[in-house]
Motif scaffolding. Sequence first.
Motif, short mmCIF file in Angstrom:
data_model
loop_
_atom_site.label_atom_id
_atom_site.label_comp_id
_atom_site.label_asym_id
_atom_site.label_seq_id
_atom_site.Cartn_x
_atom_site.Cartn_y
_atom_site.Cartn_z
N UNK A 119 97.65 -33.13 49.83
CA UNK A 119 96.38 -33.59 48.97
C UNK A 119 95.53 -32.67 48.49
N UNK A 120 95.02 -32.70 47.31
CA UNK A 120 94.43 -31.80 46.49
C UNK A 120 93.16 -32.14 46.14
N UNK A 161 94.10 -27.39 48.68
CA UNK A 161 94.95 -27.96 49.11
C UNK A 161 94.75 -28.30 50.53
N UNK A 162 94.57 -29.40 50.97
CA UNK A 162 93.98 -29.98 52.33
C UNK A 162 94.91 -30.27 52.93
N UNK A 163 96.13 -30.77 52.51
CA UNK A 163 96.93 -31.36 53.54
C UNK A 163 98.26 -31.24 53.04
N UNK A 164 99.32 -31.04 53.72
CA UNK A 164 100.70 -30.87 53.24
C UNK A 164 101.81 -31.64 54.28
N UNK A 165 102.97 -31.89 53.59
CA UNK A 165 104.20 -32.44 54.30
C UNK A 165 104.54 -31.76 55.59
N UNK A 166 105.00 -32.32 56.57
CA UNK A 166 105.76 -31.54 57.71
C UNK A 166 106.84 -30.94 57.43
N UNK A 196 103.87 -22.20 53.43
CA UNK A 196 103.21 -23.23 52.65
C UNK A 196 102.79 -22.94 51.24
N UNK A 197 102.24 -21.76 51.12
CA UNK A 197 101.79 -21.45 49.70
C UNK A 197 102.63 -21.19 48.69
N UNK A 198 103.85 -20.75 49.05
CA UNK A 198 104.97 -20.51 47.90
C UNK A 198 105.69 -21.70 47.60
N UNK A 199 105.69 -22.59 48.72
CA UNK A 199 106.31 -24.10 48.45
C UNK A 199 105.51 -24.81 47.73
N UNK A 200 104.28 -24.83 48.15
CA UNK A 200 102.93 -25.68 47.08
C UNK A 200 103.10 -25.10 45.64
N UNK A 201 103.13 -23.99 45.35
CA UNK A 201 103.14 -23.28 44.26
C UNK A 201 104.32 -23.68 43.47
N UNK A 202 105.54 -23.70 44.07
CA UNK A 202 106.93 -24.13 43.39
C UNK A 202 106.77 -25.70 43.03
N UNK A 203 106.26 -26.56 44.03
CA UNK A 203 106.13 -27.88 43.82
C UNK A 203 105.36 -28.11 42.37
N UNK A 204 103.99 -27.55 42.46
CA UNK A 204 103.00 -27.65 41.35
C UNK A 204 103.68 -27.02 39.96
N UNK A 205 104.29 -25.92 40.00
CA UNK A 205 105.16 -25.63 38.88
C UNK A 205 106.05 -26.60 38.21
N UNK A 252 116.39 -30.38 59.57
CA UNK A 252 115.86 -31.12 60.72
C UNK A 252 114.24 -30.93 60.73
N UNK A 253 113.64 -31.70 59.78
CA UNK A 253 112.16 -31.92 59.84
C UNK A 253 111.72 -32.96 59.62
N UNK A 254 110.53 -33.40 60.56
CA UNK A 254 109.75 -34.85 60.35
C UNK A 254 109.18 -35.30 59.19
N UNK A 255 109.21 -36.21 58.89
CA UNK A 255 108.28 -36.97 57.86
C UNK A 255 106.90 -37.10 58.47
N UNK A 256 106.04 -37.27 57.35
CA UNK A 256 104.50 -37.29 57.78
C UNK A 256 103.87 -35.92 57.09
N UNK A 257 102.62 -36.02 57.22
CA UNK A 257 101.93 -34.53 57.02
C UNK A 257 100.76 -34.24 57.70
N UNK A 258 100.14 -33.18 57.47
CA UNK A 258 99.26 -32.84 58.33
C UNK A 258 98.07 -32.02 57.46
#
Length: 222
Positions: A113-114, A124-129, A136-145, A76-82
């Motif tokens: 947004x990077x 990293x300036x913005x991330x999805x909701x 956040x950091x671990x998730x972004x790192x996984x995506x980039x890997x 249950x998470x919303x779409x969009x980013x912040x």
Amino acid sequence: EDDIDEEIYQEEVFTKPSVTVQTIDLEQSIFDKLRYIGQYRKTYLLFDGGDDLYLIDQHAAMERIMYERISNSFIDNNEGCYDLLIPLTIEFSLKEKLLIMENKDKLSSLGITIDEFGNNVIIVRSIPLWIPNGNELEFIHDIIQHLIINEPINKSIMYDSLAKKLSCKQSIKAQMHIREDEVKTLLQDLDKCEMPYTCPHGRPTMIKFTKYEIEKLFKRVI
């Protein structure tokens, strides 16, 4: 002469057990009949299951419980980013950084947004909701890997990858003592899982020895 025969018999017993360890039938529910016996080597939990002996890998079982719990929390998470109040900075090799910047638009389509930030650093300036708070950091790192090694990137893949990592980190490990009340809770939680008989990586959470298999080991039956 009798001593020699006894030695031969003992050698045969321990070198030729000839039994098959069974994983658990996925259609079978056995938790309500298990009686806790004890912990073996602070890793495996032993249970009397009537005619059968059950061994549960405490880490694998806890992984399954945590994996399903974490995965459900992602649903249950919303779409969009912040925009992040404090942007994240991540360092990579120069080769990795160039590859990441080449795929900046692909990350942007996911709500990430990077920008470049120094020689080997991206910011990293913005991330999805849908990225869980605190991860956040671990998730972004996984995506980039995933991006670096050219694997598919989408929300469901990222959720599954992160849930597996977090479930491993948050589970009781092997070589750890577990109290009887904790065993009871673990068994109850495992019984509630959709897939209680394997961990998220596919290993069995429990195995069983039937009475026949045990008696065959001791040559009580043929």
